[in-house]
Every structure is written in structure tokens, then in C-alpha cells.
Enzyme design. Sequence first.
Site, short mmCIF file in Angstrom:
data_model
loop_
_atom_site.label_atom_id
_atom_site.label_comp_id
_atom_site.label_asym_id
_atom_site.label_seq_id
_atom_site.Cartn_x
_atom_site.Cartn_y
_atom_site.Cartn_z
N CYS A 72 0.90 -1.20 -0.25
CA CYS A 72 -0.07 0.07 0.05
C CYS A 72 0.81 1.22 0.01
CB CYS A 72 -0.98 -0.14 1.24
SG CYS A 72 -1.00 1.50 2.25
N CYS A 75 0.90 3.63 3.05
CA CYS A 75 1.83 2.93 4.10
C CYS A 75 3.15 3.37 4.14
CB CYS A 75 1.60 1.42 4.09
SG CYS A 75 -0.22 1.01 4.42
#
Length: 509
Positions: A72, A75
Site C-alpha cells: 500500500c 503505508c
Amino acid sequence: MMPMSPILLFFFLLLLSLQVSSVSVGSRAILRTLSGPDIPDAAADLNSTNFDEVLRNSPASFAIVEFFAHWCPACRNYKPQYEKVARLFNGPDAAHPGVIFMARVDCAMKINTKLCDKFSVGHYPMLFWGPPSKFASGGSETGQDKSEIHPIDDGRTADRLLNWINKKLGSSYNLDDEKYENEHLPQNASDPEQIVRAIYDVEEATSNAFEIIFDHKLIKSETRGSLIRFLQLLVAHHPSRRCRKGSAEILVNVDDLWPSDLWSVTKQEAAISQGKDALQSFRICGKDVPRGYWIFCRGSKPDTRGYSCGLWVLLHSLSVRVEDGESHMAFFAICDFIHNFFICEDCRLHFYKMCSSVSSSFNKTHDLALWLWSTHNKVNERLMVEEASPDPKFPKIIWPPKKLCPSCYLSTSKKSNGTILVEWNKDEVFKFLVGYYGKMLESSYKDKDLVREGGSSGSLVDDALASTNAVAVPVGAALAIALASCAFGAVACYWRSQQKNRKSRRIWS
Ligand SMILES: *[C@@H]1O[C@H](CO)[C@@H](O)[C@H](O)[C@H]1NC(C)=O
Ligand SMILES: *[C@@H]1O[C@H](CO)[C@@H](O)[C@H](O)[C@H]1NC(C)=O
Ligand SMILES: *[C@@H]1O[C@H](CO)[C@@H](O)[C@H](O)[C@H]1NC(C)=O
Ligand SMILES: *[C@@H]1O[C@H](CO)[C@@H](O)[C@H](O)[C@H]1NC(C)=O
């Protein structure tokens, strides 16, 4: 060449001894080895295999866990922000150790699927806050433990996360805080709970003490008995269970490591180097003891407090744990140990002088504990005057301060030369010592199995047996040690005789 002061020399040796020690693995090690040579992450990468164990063993009061997915992009962008905060709280260079343990879990890894489900992770990255032990039991079906774990709603940047933390704790941590500059622990000197964290320091000090002994070959025919007596005291009364266990293991192998009948120097040297090898596999408090992670005993500079503070806490806690009948033997064991194995020459001689001035034998725990307390105060008084570079944040004080034990003080008066004389209520001091170094010190063990002992000494024995190194001791020697160790506590005695039986079986089978 400038002569090295004893204190400097001591720390130099200590440093050496710390460097020799190899890196250990295990959950406690993860808490510590968070920054290596290429500064890896400060937040600990956990997965379902170690999540519970690491959190349960964390000495920190709180934990933050970030659930993320490595694929992600948000992230990945978030990682440096989270790391900035983690560096404040995690690792050997943390400015505020012991407050918050920060970790992350990659939910995109298959093995973590169940773990992430337990915490109902709804988006990435998602941060949770709570006591470490509650995370460890995060899966408890009752849901009770979960109520103490909260999502962090605003942690999108390092600043905002730290703000959130500061609000939650009423603290004023700053991203620029540096190690040793911002001490959170001594802020409330009147909080008796501070000692709770000292158990880790006591473990570390015990490990250091024995590493110094082994590394500097301090065991000789004339000091061997002193080591045995001190080990016996530790087996029965060390406040940390795993140190008791490790002490027992060394004790039972003493005859192999350091045979008593060695006259020739070469033979002795051979035995000692052999002993050292064997000891690396022992480690008196287990392999996972923290290193350089002083919490309660952390000074405001790298070379202050630490080891000596940890050792004092150990001695005090031994002095309140022995039984009346053992108090004199404990006194001898402690005095001899310091005399033979404490590497700071000045401190060693001074301490021993105070031991020598004791003329009658101790008959009560009360007397021993108070003697050690007053000795410690005398040492502090001496250091107030003599110490060349005291730690400014931790001036040596008369102990316990009034704030910590008001009832210990009957009256104080200031002499014309500036010294303060205190008239103590000694019974209150003793009561205080027992609570502080006895119950309070042990209460922190997160891993409850480590303290549970009363009534279940059977399991202590079994554990110790199960893990014992299989070096066989000659039967006669084992019996002699078994009897000797009965001097301290029935547990040690029982343990030793069990050990003896097992070993003799092995030898004869
Ligand atoms: C889980 O963490 C442990 C300890 O860091 C590591 O040894 C292990 O390889 C990890 N497991 C996976 C599947 O990555
Ligand atoms: C310090 O600790 C004592 C004892 O736990 C407590 O009563 C007091 O409120 C604390 N003071 C501060 C400033 O936190
Ligand atoms: C302890 O007991 C012994 C023998 O009973 C006695 O000689 C000694 O004075 C006692 N010590 C103290 C401090 O009371
Ligand atoms: C100060 O005076 C007291 C008694 O009056 C004495 O016990 C103490 O040793 C003196 N301290 C110093 C540093 O001279």
C-alpha cells in the site's frame, strides 16, 4: 601516561565486557536491537509467531501497533513518519525508553491474516494504542481486554501522532528530544512505583556482574568459595526467577567449571578458559536479558548509574528477601562477593571496610536490611563529597527521600558544616524497604509465570531441571554442593538434591 582513575577503568572494562558478548535472539532481544549499523527500523516488525510474546515481555507501559500492508503506497509514505516517533521510544538510543513500545505488523503477509482479523483492521495503515499485555491477549474471546485497546484516530504525520500521544499521557515529548536529555523517570521522586521497572535492571546488572567475573578470570582457588556462597544466595532469593534458574545451573556445574583441587597455574588456566566457554552457554539470567537498556537505573549520561545502581537494587532486594536465620550468611555472601568480584577498587575496599566493622552476627532480616541501607547511605555521603563527575540529574541523596517515605523521618537537623542529620524511625525504614525492594520490585513481571512461585515450587524445580545443561558432575561433588546449598532456602536445597539424583542416574546408566 596518566593513571586511569578506578571508576574510569571500571567502565572501560565494563565496556569491553559488553562488547564481547554476542548478540542474542529472542523476544527481549528484539526490544533492544532495534538499531544496528545501518540504522534499521526503530519500530519492531512483528508477525504472528512472535507478536504475543514480544508484547507480553515489553517493559514499556504502553504500546502502539501499526497494521499495514507492504503493497500500500500510503503505508510506504507513512513509514518515515512512524519511524520518527518510534525512534523517541524504542531502541538503545531512545530519549524516552520504557514508555511506549512501537511495533508494526504487515497484514499482507499470509501468516498475519488471523492476527489482523483479531484487531478488526479496517484500513491501512491503522494504528492502535493500549497496554502491551492487552495486545498480547488481543484475541481473548471475552472482549474484555479489547476495551483497553483504542484505534489512534489522528496519527497521520509524526507531529500529529506525537501530539496525540502527548494529549493521551499529559506529556510534552518533542521530536527533537535526545537521549539522556529528557528524563521521564525521576520526575516524580515520590512515586514508589518507579522501582517496578528496576527488575529488568537487576537482571542486567546480574548478567554484567558475572560477565565481568568470567571475562576477567576473577575465579581463583581463594575466591571460589565466595562465588559459590553468593550463587547459593541468588538461587534462593534473586528477585528474578530466570536469574534464580541460571544461578542454579552455574552452581550445579561449579565443580566442572572450576575444580577445587587445582594447584598448578596452567591447569587452572585451562580450566578457566574451558569454564568460560561453558558459561557462554549458561548466561546467568538467560539469553534474553536486556543490555544497555537501563530503565530505572538509567543515568542522564551514558557512564553514570546503570550497573552500580542495578547492583545496589539487587543487594537491597536480597537483603529483604532472606529469612531471619539466613541473614548472617547472606551478609557474608554479599560482603565477600563485593570484596572479591567488584572491579572498582575504591568502592570495593570501602565497602569491605564497612563489612569488617560489623562485630556481632546478624540474627534478623530486619538488621541485615537496615545495615545495608545505612551502608548505602554512607557510600552516598562519601560520593557526595568525593565523586569527580556526578550525574547532575541524579545527585546522591540520603535515601529514602522524605517524599518517598515520610514516616521514615523522625526529625532532620542541619549541622553548621552543612551536613544534614536525620533521625530515622528504623522500623518504618525497614517496612519501607520490604515493600519497595520486596513486593513492589517483583510486581512488574509482565510474564506472570515468572513470579508465580509460592505453592508451586514443584514447577520451578521441573523447569530448572528441564533446561539444565547436561554436564555431569561427579556424584560426590554433587552431593557436597547439594548439602552446601541447603544453607539458603529449602527450594535451593530441594532443587539441588533433585539435580544430584538425576545426574547420578545419568552417570550410572
Ligand atoms: C516472523 O518474525 C520472526 C522474528 O523476527 C522471523 O524470524 C520470521 O522469519 C518471521 N516470519 C515470517 C514468515 O516472516
Ligand atoms: C507522584 O506520585 C505520588 C505517589 O504515587 C502521587 O500521589 C503524586 O500525585 C505524583 N505526583 C505527580 C506530579 O505526578
Ligand atoms: C545474635 O545472636 C548471637 C548468639 O545468640 C549473639 O551473640 C549476638 O549478639 C546476636 N546479635 C545481635 C545483633 O543481636
Ligand atoms: C559535619 O558535622 C557532623 C557532626 O557535627 C559530623 O558527623 C560530620 O562528619 C561533619 N561532616 C563533614 C563533611 O565535615
